[in-house]
Motif scaffolding. Structure first.
Motif, PDB file in Angstrom:
ATOM      1  N   THR A   1      -2.831  -1.748  -5.556  1.00 29.61           N
ATOM      2  CA  THR A   1      -1.628  -2.572  -5.404  1.00 29.61           C
ATOM      3  C   THR A   1      -1.873  -3.736  -4.468  1.00 29.61           C
ATOM      4  N   THR A   2      -2.512  -3.451  -3.339  1.00 32.77           N
ATOM      5  CA  THR A   2      -2.745  -4.522  -2.375  1.00 32.77           C
ATOM      6  C   THR A   2      -3.828  -5.489  -2.850  1.00 32.77           C
TER       7      THR A   2
ATOM      8  N   ALA B   1       0.831  -1.203   0.000  1.00 30.41           N
ATOM      9  CA  ALA B   1       0.000   0.000   0.000  1.00 30.41           C
ATOM     10  C   ALA B   1       0.863   1.250   0.000  1.00 30.41           C
TER      11      ALA B   1
ATOM     12  N   ALA C   1       0.786   3.757  -3.127  1.00 33.19           N
ATOM     13  CA  ALA C   1       0.326   5.112  -2.836  1.00 33.19           C
ATOM     14  C   ALA C   1       1.389   6.140  -3.203  1.00 33.19           C
TER      15      ALA C   1
ATOM     16  N   VAL D   1      -5.794  -2.437   4.941  1.00 29.37           N
ATOM     17  CA  VAL D   1      -4.937  -1.463   4.257  1.00 29.37           C
ATOM     18  C   VAL D   1      -5.431  -0.041   4.496  1.00 29.37           C
TER      19      VAL D   1
ATOM     20  N   GLY E   1      -2.716   2.664  -3.675  1.00 31.31           N
ATOM     21  CA  GLY E   1      -2.307   1.689  -2.676  1.00 31.31           C
ATOM     22  C   GLY E   1      -3.281   0.539  -2.563  1.00 31.31           C
ATOM     23  N   LEU E   2      -4.580   0.850  -2.635  1.00 29.32           N
ATOM     24  CA  LEU E   2      -5.595  -0.202  -2.579  1.00 29.32           C
ATOM     25  C   LEU E   2      -5.511  -1.111  -3.801  1.00 29.32           C
TER      26      LEU E   2
ATOM     27  N   LEU F   1      -8.427  -5.348   2.252  1.00 31.09           N
ATOM     28  CA  LEU F   1      -8.509  -3.939   1.860  1.00 31.09           C
ATOM     29  C   LEU F   1      -8.879  -3.048   3.046  1.00 31.09           C
TER      30      LEU F   1
END
Length: 268
Positions: free
Chosen positions: A181-182, A146, A150, A212, A178-179, A209
């Motif tokens: 990516t995770t 994340a 981000a 995160v 970031g969300l 999520l």
């Protein structure tokens, strides 16, 4: 500064991974209680207690609560921690308008308990599961992913500030990056392992999520408290990195949210 950061990281990383993978749960609980106690000492500074020795009663209170939770298995502290992180989203977004709700020493002390105790118990609970060490590594990977997503998305596309009065560099676009990516990380882990077998793919992704999002606001919440206190770092315990809280603020939010979700889904 960079050299100090690298040296400190090279020392800490093997210690952290060694504790996660090679200590049984009782010893792991004891080992993790040490940085939590140091974090409590730093939190007392955020409360406005400048004298080092005067912070020790708060440290002692945190350690007593850790022992109480450990020996009674009070899982409800996870949900208390989650309630705090929901409130933290509101307070961070509203800063500085709602400072009066939390700035007193007593309320800051209570917030510290809601940050430190659930985070510690979550780490113990997760590590104690079958393949728990890998679960912990997964949560850390989510947080690191994340941060990376981000940073790059926010730097390239960031226009709408997430919490401008707290951290002008963080953007809504960065949060979404970031969300994303995770989400990729969670998909890969779900499809390449049996991680989601007990709870199903969609709940597993949702819990990941939410953890995160919590990690992002964990970072922002500590930044808010430091900004209000007028300090840059929670301490100088970690050369080049600041304090324990500076390096663990994201994890202290992510692990209670992840653990709570998995407990509610019956996976722990």
């Amino acid at each position: 500064m960079l050299k100090q950061r690298i040296i400190t990281a090279l020392i800490l990383l093997p210690l952290i991974l060694g504790a996660i993978f090679y200590l049984n749960t009782p010893w792991f609980a004891l080992a993790i209680a040490i940085p939590v106690a140091l974090g409590a000492w730093e939190w007392a500074n955020l409360m406005g207690i400048e004298d080092s020795s005067a912070r020790m009663p708060y440290v002692a209170l945190v350690l007593v609560l850790l022992a109480l939770v450990y020996f009674t298995h009070l899982n409800f502290v996870l949900y208390l921690g989650c309630l705090w992180w929901v409130a933290a989203v509101v307070l961070v977004r509203a800063y500085p308008e709602k400072v009066s709700l939390w700035e007193s020493r007593q309320r800051m002390g209570l917030i510290g308990l809601l940050v430190l105790v659930p985070a510690w118990w979550s780490l113990i609970l997760i590590q104690g599961q079958t393949d728990g060490s890998w679960w912990l590594l997964y949560v850390m990977l989510l947080v690191w992913g994340a941060d990376t997503g981000a940073y790059f998305v926010g730097r390239k596309l960031g226009k709408n500030k997430l919490a401008p009065a707290v951290s002008p560099g963080k953007s809504i676009e960065g949060l979404l990056g970031g969300l994303a990516t995770t989400a990729v990380i969670a998909f890969i882990v779900a499809f390449c392992t049996s991680a989601s077998d007990k709870v199903g793919l969609v709940p597993f992704l949702l819990v990941s999520l939410v953890a995160v999002i919590g990690s992002v606001f964990g970072d922002l919440a500590e930044s808010m408290f430091k900004r209000h206190r007028g300090i840059k770092d929670s301490s100088q315990l970690l050369p080049g990195h600041g304090g324990i809280l500076d390096r663990s603020d994201s994890i202290t939010a992510a692990v209670p949210l992840f653990a709570s979700g998995m407990v509610l889904l019956g996976a722990m």
